[in-house]
Design an enzyme around this catalytic site. Structure first.
Site, PDB file in Angstrom:
ATOM      1  N   TYR A  46       0.859  -1.195   0.000  1.00 45.27           N
ATOM      2  CA  TYR A  46       0.000   0.000   0.000  1.00 45.27           C
ATOM      3  C   TYR A  46       0.887   1.234   0.000  1.00 45.27           C
ATOM      4  O   TYR A  46       1.856   1.304   0.762  1.00 45.27           O
ATOM      5  CB  TYR A  46      -0.885   0.026   1.259  1.00 45.27           C
ATOM      6  CG  TYR A  46      -2.331  -0.100   0.895  1.00 45.27           C
ATOM      7  CD1 TYR A  46      -2.909   0.779  -0.017  1.00 45.27           C
ATOM      8  CD2 TYR A  46      -3.121  -1.099   1.449  1.00 45.27           C
ATOM      9  CE1 TYR A  46      -4.241   0.645  -0.375  1.00 45.27           C
ATOM     10  CE2 TYR A  46      -4.456  -1.233   1.095  1.00 45.27           C
ATOM     11  CZ  TYR A  46      -5.011  -0.358   0.180  1.00 45.27           C
ATOM     12  OH  TYR A  46      -6.328  -0.489  -0.185  1.00 45.27           O
ATOM     13  N   GLU A  48      -0.521   4.811  -0.530  1.00 49.56           N
ATOM     14  CA  GLU A  48      -1.310   6.022  -0.804  1.00 49.56           C
ATOM     15  C   GLU A  48      -0.445   7.250  -0.597  1.00 49.56           C
ATOM     16  O   GLU A  48       0.319   7.341   0.375  1.00 49.56           O
ATOM     17  CB  GLU A  48      -2.552   6.056   0.096  1.00 49.56           C
ATOM     18  CG  GLU A  48      -3.645   5.156  -0.464  1.00 49.56           C
ATOM     19  CD  GLU A  48      -4.814   4.991   0.484  1.00 49.56           C
ATOM     20  OE1 GLU A  48      -4.628   5.118   1.692  1.00 49.56           O
ATOM     21  OE2 GLU A  48      -5.918   4.717  -0.014  1.00 49.56           O
ATOM     22  N   ASP A 197      -5.760  13.913 -25.199  1.00 54.90           N
ATOM     23  CA  ASP A 197      -5.763  12.511 -24.784  1.00 54.90           C
ATOM     24  C   ASP A 197      -5.024  11.762 -25.900  1.00 54.90           C
ATOM     25  O   ASP A 197      -5.593  11.460 -26.943  1.00 54.90           O
ATOM     26  CB  ASP A 197      -7.218  12.045 -24.652  1.00 54.90           C
ATOM     27  CG  ASP A 197      -7.337  10.558 -24.364  1.00 54.90           C
ATOM     28  OD1 ASP A 197      -6.335   9.830 -24.491  1.00 54.90           O
ATOM     29  OD2 ASP A 197      -8.447  10.123 -24.026  1.00 54.90           O
ATOM     30  N   THR A 223      -3.008   6.383 -22.118  1.00 58.47           N
ATOM     31  CA  THR A 223      -2.883   5.048 -21.553  1.00 58.47           C
ATOM     32  C   THR A 223      -1.456   4.606 -21.837  1.00 58.47           C
ATOM     33  O   THR A 223      -0.741   5.243 -22.620  1.00 58.47           O
ATOM     34  CB  THR A 223      -3.859   4.046 -22.216  1.00 58.47           C
ATOM     35  OG1 THR A 223      -3.680   4.123 -23.625  1.00 58.47           O
ATOM     36  CG2 THR A 223      -5.295   4.374 -21.859  1.00 58.47           C
ATOM     37  N   LYS A 226      -1.274   0.853 -25.299  1.00 60.21           N
ATOM     38  CA  LYS A 226      -1.640   0.774 -26.722  1.00 60.21           C
ATOM     39  C   LYS A 226      -0.345   0.782 -27.542  1.00 60.21           C
ATOM     40  O   LYS A 226       0.453  -0.121 -27.396  1.00 60.21           O
ATOM     41  CB  LYS A 226      -2.583   1.916 -27.085  1.00 60.21           C
ATOM     42  CG  LYS A 226      -3.918   1.848 -26.312  1.00 60.21           C
ATOM     43  CD  LYS A 226      -4.929   2.865 -26.811  1.00 60.21           C
ATOM     44  CE  LYS A 226      -6.275   2.691 -26.163  1.00 60.21           C
ATOM     45  NZ  LYS A 226      -6.391   3.380 -24.861  1.00 60.21           N
ATOM     46  N   ARG A 232      -1.369  -2.300 -18.827  1.00 56.27           N
ATOM     47  CA  ARG A 232      -2.652  -1.606 -18.879  1.00 56.27           C
ATOM     48  C   ARG A 232      -2.672  -0.536 -17.789  1.00 56.27           C
ATOM     49  O   ARG A 232      -2.515  -0.857 -16.603  1.00 56.27           O
ATOM     50  CB  ARG A 232      -3.742  -2.655 -18.635  1.00 56.27           C
ATOM     51  CG  ARG A 232      -5.127  -2.273 -18.971  1.00 56.27           C
ATOM     52  CD  ARG A 232      -5.956  -3.525 -19.194  1.00 56.27           C
ATOM     53  NE  ARG A 232      -5.608  -4.115 -20.475  1.00 56.27           N
ATOM     54  CZ  ARG A 232      -6.079  -3.688 -21.652  1.00 56.27           C
ATOM     55  NH1 ARG A 232      -6.943  -2.704 -21.704  1.00 56.27           N
ATOM     56  NH2 ARG A 232      -5.694  -4.251 -22.775  1.00 56.27           N
TER      57      ARG A 232
HETATM   58  N1  DSN Z   1     -11.178   1.207 -25.764  1.00 52.63           N
HETATM   59  C1  DSN Z   1     -10.076   1.935 -26.340  1.00 52.63           C
HETATM   60  C2  DSN Z   1      -9.961   1.708 -27.805  1.00 52.63           C
HETATM   61  O1  DSN Z   1     -10.189   0.600 -28.233  1.00 52.63           O
HETATM   62  O2  DSN Z   1      -9.617   2.619 -28.530  1.00 52.63           O
HETATM   63  C3  DSN Z   1     -10.121   3.348 -26.009  1.00 52.63           C
HETATM   64  O3  DSN Z   1      -9.951   3.467 -24.644  1.00 52.63           O
END
Ligand code: DSN
Length: 414
Positions: A46, A48, A197, A223, A226, A232
């Site tokens: 933990y 925080e 984003d 994120t 990707k 993730r």
């Molecule tokens: N779900 C994602 C995508 O497939 O683009 C976006 O967060």
């Protein structure tokens, strides 16, 4: 593993991933280093708070991991501040909005059917219930229309302008957006923040193959799983020192409790890999493969968006008389995974769609070559046109993936 029920799920998923061609544009295969960090002992801690300012004792090692992730993120994206704690892109957006807006404030984002994201104002997401959204459409040619954006900003006076998309195949001119917002802010009653984003293109930005939104936006979210090929998770970046404290408080304690330190260590591993020259070569190959597959499909007479990044949108309704849902299912039955997607001007409902979104980040990680990307384009065409039966298509998929790496053995150097 002792729990054989869970172990058998892992084994079946590894088999599915190994046997198929993964073309979902938001997916990728993380390296063994990233996987090991994700499954590491740091999950037991933990923590925080933030490094050196925790609510728990015993944080010396997780502090080191989090500081490493922060320093590498700053170097990778050329920014002065990084918060690496968001559990996901949606939570990064949730915190980013809160850092600079009040409930009810106005956000101007892309029309969702043109490639926006749930958190960019979908009626079913927290975003539209907490903030007041207005949207800008793409131009008739399916590209961002910067003159129209400027008009809408001046008409709507939003508190925040949002760029960065889930299904946009073209380059984004962040510099031009900054100029538009700066011009607007010279006469606006309340200044408009510029947020990006960059979840889909973070890997392309890291490889310096497109404009870096951190050079222009007030706040950038992403994120890490990707094109960036990490675990993730999410992250928030800025070059505005005055926003740093607000962003930290918006992530913890406003949006989240204990950070996932094992995932943060995995983010550090991912950023370390993305800083290496081999990552740039990888990303160049992603762009090359995406182009090659798109060009093959167009040479066969298909209608596609074209591509300037890691994805393109194939109009399966005009090209094959199929809905996106039908095309997705046909390809999946042969071992090719894609997702149905709305296309610009789509007349079908979102559960059917007229398009497929196709991307090459994951396949390239496994070793897909340009020739194979063209071959995959031909195979997609043959399956959707009904030129090849399921058995023969599966055999072709098997031939292609047999030359690739196992998904559990992906190394950063490919
Ligand atoms: N779900 C994602 C995508 O497939 O683009 C976006 O967060």
């Amino acid at each position: 593993m002792k729990d054989k029920t869970i172990e058998s799920i892992f084994a079946k998923e590894a088999e599915r991933q190994n046997a198929g061609i993964e073309l979902i544009a938001s997916e990728n295969y993380p390296s063994t280093d990233v996987m090991e960090a994700s499954g590491s002992i740091l999950t037991a801690k933990y923590a925080e708070g933030y490094p050196s300012r925790r609510y728990y004792g015993g944080c010396v090692n997780v502090d080191e991991a989090e500081n490493l992730a922060i320093e590498r993120a700053k170097k990778l994206f050329g920014c002065s501040f990084a918060n690496v704690q968001p559990h996901s892109g949606s939570q990064a957006n949730f915190a980013a909005y809160h850092a600079v807006l009040k409930p009810g404030d106005k956000i101007l984002s892309l029309t969702l059917n043109d490639g926006g994201h749930l958190t960019h104002g979908s009626p079913v997401s927290f975003s539209s219930q907490m903030y007041s959204f207005v949207h800008y459409p793409l131009g008739e040619d399916g590209r961002l229309d910067y003159e129209l954006i400027e008009k809408i900003i001046d008409q709507e006076n939003p508190n925040l302008f949002l760029a960065g998309y889930s299904a946009y195949p073209c380059e984004i001119d962040f510099k031009r957006m900054r100029e538009i917002i700066d011009r607007h802010n010279t006469h606006a009653e309340t200044p408009c923040y510029f947020m990006v984003d960059m979840a889909h293109i973070a890997g392309i930005v890291a490889a310096k193959l497109t404009q870096n939104p951190c050079d222009y936006a007030d706040i950038v979210t992403t994120t890490t799983h990707k094109t960036l090929r990490g675990p993730r998770g999410g992250m928030i970046l800025t070059n505005r020192e005055d926003l740093a404290k607000k962003i930290n408080s918006a992530v913890f304690p406003y949006a989240q409790g204990g950070p996932l330190e094992h995932i943060i260590a995995a983010k550090a591993a991912c950023f370390g890999e993305a800083l290496s020259p081999s990552f740039q070569r990888y990303m160049e190959r992603v762009l090359e493969n995406t182009k090659a597959c798109d060009a093959k499909l167009r040479s066969l007479g298909c209608e596609s968006s074209g591509t300037e990044n890691h994805l393109f949108l194939l109009n399966v309704l005009s090209s094959f008389g199929l809905t996106g849902k039908e095309a997705q299912e046909k390809l999946e039955s042969c071992g090719i995974t894609t997702n149905k997607n709305m296309i610009h001007g789509d007349t079908l409902k979102p559960s059917e769609c007229s398009g497929l979104r196709i991307g090459f980040a994951a396949a390239t990680t496994r070793g897909c070559t340009k020739e194979q990307a063209e071959e995959i384009g031909q195979l997609i065409f043959d399956i959707l046109r009904g030129n090849i039966n399921q058995d023969a298509a599966q055999k072709k998929v098997h031939e292609i993936v047999s030359s690739w790496k196992n998904v559990l053995e992906i190394e950063p150097e490919i």
